[in-house]
Scaffold this motif. Structure first.
Motif, PDB file in Angstrom:
ATOM      1  N   PHE A   1      25.556  49.189  41.023  1.00  0.00           N
ATOM      2  CA  PHE A   1      24.596  50.302  40.300  1.00  0.00           C
ATOM      3  C   PHE A   1      24.870  51.636  40.688  1.00  0.00           C
ATOM      4  CE2 PHE A   1      23.021  46.447  38.838  1.00  0.00           C
ATOM      5  CZ  PHE A   1      23.253  46.356  37.548  1.00  0.00           C
TER       6      PHE A   1
ATOM      7  N   SER B   1      25.830  54.445  38.512  1.00  0.00           N
ATOM      8  CA  SER B   1      24.440  54.956  37.557  1.00  0.00           C
ATOM      9  C   SER B   1      23.454  55.555  38.074  1.00  0.00           C
ATOM     10  CB  SER B   1      23.973  53.849  36.764  1.00  0.00           C
ATOM     11  OG  SER B   1      23.419  52.712  37.582  1.00  0.00           O
TER      12      SER B   1
ATOM     13  N   ALA C   1      30.399  46.948  35.894  1.00  0.00           N
ATOM     14  CA  ALA C   1      29.128  47.477  35.442  1.00  0.00           C
ATOM     15  C   ALA C   1      29.199  48.362  34.259  1.00  0.00           C
ATOM     16  CB  ALA C   1      28.489  48.268  36.691  1.00  0.00           C
ATOM     17  N   LEU C   2      30.282  49.137  34.208  1.00  0.00           N
ATOM     18  CA  LEU C   2      30.545  49.827  32.938  1.00  0.00           C
ATOM     19  C   LEU C   2      30.928  49.356  31.803  1.00  0.00           C
ATOM     20  CD1 LEU C   2      32.886  52.672  34.707  1.00  0.00           C
ATOM     21  CD2 LEU C   2      30.630  52.989  33.983  1.00  0.00           C
TER      22      LEU C   2
ATOM     23  N   GLN D   1      29.693  46.354  30.961  1.00  0.00           N
ATOM     24  CA  GLN D   1      28.369  45.820  30.609  1.00  0.00           C
ATOM     25  C   GLN D   1      27.583  47.023  30.141  1.00  0.00           C
ATOM     26  OE1 GLN D   1      26.928  43.959  34.314  1.00  0.00           O
ATOM     27  NE2 GLN D   1      27.771  42.147  33.574  1.00  0.00           N
ATOM     28  N   ASN D   2      27.522  47.974  30.513  1.00  0.00           N
ATOM     29  CA  ASN D   2      26.933  49.254  30.014  1.00  0.00           C
ATOM     30  C   ASN D   2      27.416  49.542  28.510  1.00  0.00           C
ATOM     31  OD1 ASN D   2      26.357  52.167  29.442  1.00  0.00           O
ATOM     32  ND2 ASN D   2      25.127  51.857  31.457  1.00  0.00           N
TER      33      ASN D   2
ATOM     34  N   TRP E   1      26.545  46.593  25.960  1.00  0.00           N
ATOM     35  CA  TRP E   1      25.204  46.329  25.692  1.00  0.00           C
ATOM     36  C   TRP E   1      24.622  47.520  25.148  1.00  0.00           C
ATOM     37  CZ3 TRP E   1      23.423  44.948  31.687  1.00  0.00           C
ATOM     38  CH2 TRP E   1      23.691  43.601  31.672  1.00  0.00           C
ATOM     39  N   HIS E   2      24.979  48.768  25.066  1.00  0.00           N
ATOM     40  CA  HIS E   2      24.223  49.876  24.268  1.00  0.00           C
ATOM     41  C   HIS E   2      25.121  50.211  23.331  1.00  0.00           C
ATOM     42  CE1 HIS E   2      21.054  49.932  27.435  1.00  0.00           C
ATOM     43  NE2 HIS E   2      22.002  50.253  28.394  1.00  0.00           N
TER      44      HIS E   2
ATOM     45  N   VAL F   1      19.682  55.235  26.759  1.00  0.00           N
ATOM     46  CA  VAL F   1      21.288  55.106  26.453  1.00  0.00           C
ATOM     47  C   VAL F   1      22.060  55.815  27.260  1.00  0.00           C
ATOM     48  CG1 VAL F   1      20.990  53.839  24.242  1.00  0.00           C
ATOM     49  CG2 VAL F   1      21.036  56.313  24.355  1.00  0.00           C
ATOM     50  N   SER F   2      21.214  56.972  27.949  1.00  0.00           N
ATOM     51  CA  SER F   2      21.930  57.989  28.601  1.00  0.00           C
ATOM     52  C   SER F   2      20.988  58.403  29.925  1.00  0.00           C
ATOM     53  CB  SER F   2      21.947  59.055  27.743  1.00  0.00           C
ATOM     54  OG  SER F   2      22.792  60.125  28.349  1.00  0.00           O
TER      55      SER F   2
ATOM     56  N   THR G   1      26.430  58.542  32.052  1.00  0.00           N
ATOM     57  CA  THR G   1      26.008  57.379  33.079  1.00  0.00           C
ATOM     58  C   THR G   1      25.727  57.944  34.396  1.00  0.00           C
ATOM     59  OG1 THR G   1      28.503  56.956  33.317  1.00  0.00           O
ATOM     60  CG2 THR G   1      27.378  55.897  31.517  1.00  0.00           C
TER      61      THR G   1
END
Length: 216
Positions: free
Chosen positions: A37, A40, A105-106, A108-109, A112-113, A149-150, A170
């Protein structure tokens, strides 16, 4: 004839490796979480926090490797269990070196969103959401009630003749550095986003129809 007195023997417990094992797991897990993370958390003020956390964590993890290596000399007396802390640290080091943690991680991000972001894009294209930040005419603050979301829950929009570009951040750093997921109009090139007018993106990766991960 005297009766024999029964003798009992108490087994002496061997040395324990539990504390070392718990410490190795905790340090390795925290190291992996920060590594995943870190991207982010690159925005202000988290980026400055990372400037302190990352070096300290690196020293702590290095110390964990050295300390767990010293336990290997106890294998002969205490058993193979004393190799476990070192193996955990070594596995963590291999993951840090070879696993694509940022990409995981990206992904999943993004997935998910994605639904929430596409609903927001639809509202922007329908004119329901408009720039509402006085000092930046391309910025829309979604507010605390909106889905997160941002970074900062702000999105960047660029209205063009081809349609509207919408950027979900992100990370946001110093000197106008940013990364994020960019939604582009049909048939448009992400390089035409106004933030890349004077300098092309340092990276852009297609994530889906009309979706790109970009960095300046």
């Amino acid at each position: 004839m005297a009766e024999a007195i029964p003798q009992t023997t108490t087994a002496v417990p061997g040395p324990s490796v539990r504390a070392a094992l718990v410490a190795a797991i905790a340090i390795s897990t925290f190291t992996l979480v920060i590594a995943i993370f870190e991207l982010s958390m690159a925005d202000w003020p988290s980026g400055f926090v990372l400037l302190v956390i990352v070096p300290l964590l690196a020293l702590l993890f290095f110390g964990c490797i050295v300390w767990s290596a010293t336990l290997l000399v106890k294998i002969r007396a205490g058993g193979a269990k004393f190799a476990l802390p070192f193996l955990i640290c070594a596995l963590t080091l291999a993951i840090l070196a070879y696993a694509p943690l940022h990409q995981i991680a990206l992904q999943q991000n993004f997935y998910w969103h994605r639904d929430s972001r596409e609903r927001i894009v639809a509202r922007v294209e329908a004119g329901e959401l408009k720039p509402n930040v006085s000092y930046d005419k391309s910025l829309i603050a979604l507010g605390d009630r909106g889905p997160s979301v941002s970074v900062g829950n702000d999105i960047v929009v660029d209205e063009t003749d081809q349609g509207t570009y919408v950027l979900f951040l992100t990370s946001r750093g110093l000197k106008h550095y940013f990364t994020g997921f960019l939604h582009v109009p049909p048939g448009s090139d992400p390089k035409n986003f106004f933030e890349f007018k004077h300098k092309p993106p340092s990276q852009f990766v297609r994530y889906g129809e009309r979706w790109y991960f970009v960095a300046n």
